[in-house]
Design an enzyme around this catalytic site. Structure first.
Site, mmCIF file in Angstrom:
data_model
loop_
_atom_site.group_PDB
_atom_site.id
_atom_site.type_symbol
_atom_site.label_atom_id
_atom_site.label_comp_id
_atom_site.label_asym_id
_atom_site.label_seq_id
_atom_site.Cartn_x
_atom_site.Cartn_y
_atom_site.Cartn_z
ATOM 1 N N SER A 145 0.711 -1.255 0.004
ATOM 2 C CA SER A 145 0.021 -0.065 0.139
ATOM 3 C C SER A 145 0.858 1.336 0.023
ATOM 4 O O SER A 145 1.727 1.284 0.630
ATOM 5 C CB SER A 145 -0.933 -0.054 1.168
ATOM 6 O OG SER A 145 -1.457 1.285 1.608
ATOM 7 N N TYR A 158 -3.523 -1.642 9.898
ATOM 8 C CA TYR A 158 -3.259 -1.761 8.530
ATOM 9 C C TYR A 158 -1.794 -1.551 7.872
ATOM 10 O O TYR A 158 -1.282 -2.533 7.296
ATOM 11 C CB TYR A 158 -4.426 -0.863 7.693
ATOM 12 C CG TYR A 158 -4.342 -1.041 6.073
ATOM 13 C CD1 TYR A 158 -4.768 -2.051 5.512
ATOM 14 C CD2 TYR A 158 -3.661 -0.038 5.380
ATOM 15 C CE1 TYR A 158 -4.991 -2.055 4.101
ATOM 16 C CE2 TYR A 158 -3.807 -0.033 3.907
ATOM 17 C CZ TYR A 158 -4.411 -1.234 3.455
ATOM 18 O OH TYR A 158 -4.253 -1.022 2.069
ATOM 19 N N VAL A 159 -1.477 -0.390 8.169
ATOM 20 C CA VAL A 159 -0.127 0.022 7.740
ATOM 21 C C VAL A 159 1.104 -1.051 8.109
ATOM 22 O O VAL A 159 1.938 -1.556 7.530
ATOM 23 C CB VAL A 159 0.381 1.479 8.227
ATOM 24 C CG1 VAL A 159 1.678 1.883 7.604
ATOM 25 C CG2 VAL A 159 -0.742 2.427 7.604
#
Length: 253
Positions: A145, A158-159
């Site tokens: 991402s 998420y990161v």
């Protein structure tokens, strides 16, 4: 998208391949001749992908509705698929992305993000690796991402998970290369998918994205499909351990 790479006879395992950026790539893989096993949890998106399949490709599209947090079920399905014949390409794409301040996440929520975004990728890769090693050929693609650039807040787990996938990309590439298996990451930028629904001001967010990109259009699922098709192809056999940013020039590496 037009077919640029031949994948006739290749078997693809694709998590999250029914929705968001996945469905278009699934169709591109089918058009190129691949057999695609899609693992997804969204029944509506699975039905839409199945309904859109052409008569020419329907027999090579296999849809498996599964919760990637259900490890016994996932391990069972992967074992069955790997026992049938080698899986040539693994695309670790599925992800969940809750958004809130770090201190508001429960331990269970943190574990769920890691379970779907990282642990499922590890299980899929582990299941496919023996077949790839035996045939001295394989492609593993991890979808990371643009958020790894550090420009977003309220997405810590998420990161973190995408950083783990990037690390796995490099470690697997080093370890698996001797068996003819390449491992690369694709880092999408800001694409207009369901993930953007977490933003309270969609129009303002869209304007911000276009302002920051060098290319002044929003990305499309075809842009990701093109990157996947190349890195999964025979032609990309000397590329491994790399991260390909598909973000319109927002972040340049």
């Amino acid at each position: 998208m037009s077919v640029r790479f031949v994948m006739t006879g290749r078997r693809v395992l694709y998590t999250g391949g029914a929705g968001g950026l996945g469905a278009e790539t699934t169709r591109a893989l089918l058009s190129a001749g691949a057999e695609v096993h899609v693992l997804d949890f969204d029944a509506e998106k699975i039905a839409a992908l199945e309904g859109a399949a052409s008569e020419a490709t329907a027999d090579r599209l296999h849809l498996h509705r599964i919760d990637l947090l259900d490890k016994p079920a996932l391990a069972g399905l992967l074992g069955t698929l790997a026992a049938e014949r080698a899986i040539d390409v693994v695309i670790n794409n599925a992800a969940i992305y809750p958004s809130k301040p770090f201190e508001d996440y429960s331990d269970a929520e943190l574990a769920a993000v890691h379970g779907v975004n990282v642990e499922a990728a590890q299980l899929c890769t582990r299941a496919a690796l023996p077949g790839m090693r035996a045939q001295n050929w394989g492609r593993i693609l991890n979808v990371t991402s643009i958020t790894l650039s550090g420009q977003w807040e309220n997405l810590v787990p998420y990161v973190q998970s995408k950083g783990s996938l990037l690390g796995l990309t490099r470690a697997w590439a080093r370890e698996f290369g001797k068996w003819g298996v390449t491992v690369n990451a694709i880092a999408p930028g800001a694409f207009p998918t369901d993930a953007e629904k977490i933003h309270p001001d969609p129009e303002g967010y869209n304007a911000m994205v276009l302002d920051r990109q060098a290319v002044k259009r929003r990305g499309s699922a075809n842009d990701i499909a093109a990157a996947v098709m190349f890195l999964a192809s025979e032609e990309a056999g000397f590329i491994t351990g790399q991260s390909l940013a598909v973000n319109g020039g927002w972040v340049m590496e």
